[in-house]
Design a protein around this motif. Sequence first.
Motif, short mmCIF file in Angstrom:
data_model
loop_
_atom_site.label_atom_id
_atom_site.label_comp_id
_atom_site.label_asym_id
_atom_site.label_seq_id
_atom_site.Cartn_x
_atom_site.Cartn_y
_atom_site.Cartn_z
N UNK A 56 35.69 46.80 41.86
CA UNK A 56 35.32 45.43 42.19
C UNK A 56 36.13 45.02 43.41
N UNK A 57 35.45 44.65 44.48
CA UNK A 57 36.12 44.24 45.72
C UNK A 57 35.49 42.96 46.26
N UNK A 58 36.28 42.22 46.99
CA UNK A 58 35.72 41.15 47.80
C UNK A 58 35.53 41.70 49.20
N UNK A 61 32.08 38.11 50.71
CA UNK A 61 30.93 38.45 49.88
C UNK A 61 31.36 39.40 48.77
N UNK A 62 31.03 39.09 47.51
CA UNK A 62 31.39 39.99 46.40
C UNK A 62 30.84 41.40 46.63
N UNK A 87 39.98 44.50 48.03
CA UNK A 87 39.22 43.90 49.13
C UNK A 87 38.72 45.01 50.05
N UNK A 88 37.67 44.71 50.79
CA UNK A 88 37.14 45.65 51.78
C UNK A 88 36.79 44.89 53.05
N UNK A 123 36.66 49.52 55.61
CA UNK A 123 38.00 49.92 55.17
C UNK A 123 38.26 49.25 53.83
N UNK A 124 38.60 50.05 52.82
CA UNK A 124 38.81 49.52 51.47
C UNK A 124 40.30 49.52 51.13
N UNK A 125 40.78 48.39 50.60
CA UNK A 125 42.14 48.29 50.06
C UNK A 125 41.97 48.18 48.54
N UNK A 126 42.19 49.25 47.80
CA UNK A 126 41.80 49.32 46.38
C UNK A 126 42.47 48.30 45.46
#
Length: 309
Positions: free
Chosen positions: A8-10, A34-35, A92-93, A106-109
């Motif tokens: 689950x990321x924002x 955006x979710x 977040x991404x 780029x994803x920050x888990x």
Amino acid sequence: MITVIGSLNMDLVINTNKIPRPGETVIGKNFKQIPGGKGANQADAAAKLGAQVNMIGAIGKDSIGDKLKMHLKQDGVNIQSIVEKEGKSTGVATVIVEESGNNAITVIPGANYELQIKDVQKYREIIINSDILVTQLEIPQDAVKEALKIAKQERKITILNPAPAAELDKDILKYVDILTPNETELEYLSGHKTDTFKNVEIAGKTLLNQGIKKLVVTLGEKGCLYICENKTKYFPAYKVKTVDTTAAGDGFNAALAVSLSKGETIEEAIKFATKVAAMTVTKEGAQISLPLKKEVDHFEKWIHTQKLV
């Protein structure tokens, strides 16, 4: 019923004329929150397509996590199995989308990487009571493996979307019924080039030899290739005006699961998933771009309204 275990990321979305090269500064046009997250996207998509859906995942104890849960709940996803991780931020991404619709992410888990085997085992009954388990690779592989193992022990259908590309624990593959890589991920997993349909087929059959029963290889605007032991079949994509490819793969995977959960064949499921992906790329964003069942039901009418430029 479908259970999705994943991230689950924002999504922090920036629209630009082009994706910047290394060292280059580009002025953006606008910014949105955006979710997103591959797991949440797939759960949200399946719920919008009319399925009963459970989401297993992890968030931080923060306002972003609260927003993500609320959005899923509003779209009909059961969020009771989303755990909160003390001292960790929600994932977040950053998503840069250029005018062509292509994106760089780029994803920050954050809390996503804190989902543990014990968290999966806690929700074992949810997996057991589902028809299909869907998962990806934005959470730790031991959690992915445990969920797949539980599902296969109970003879459920398992779908692994191996994204983002990563080296897989070889034991994972024996618990997977359907693997859904894109051509880049397939090349990474197989060690074979995927620059032609023939090479995609060769690469896919390499994975069949490792225990995978069925592969659905997504090829973007070129469509997808279904590969199993005794058949390879090509499914073309619909020609539409692409606005944003974010979540197209997630919509495809969710639609595949929804169709299979209704007892439809894999080929029927692929045709349905291709429609969902086509509708998804014509809108901006992740979960907000995913179509509702009633919209897909009128797909044939909708496709004729598409004006290509």
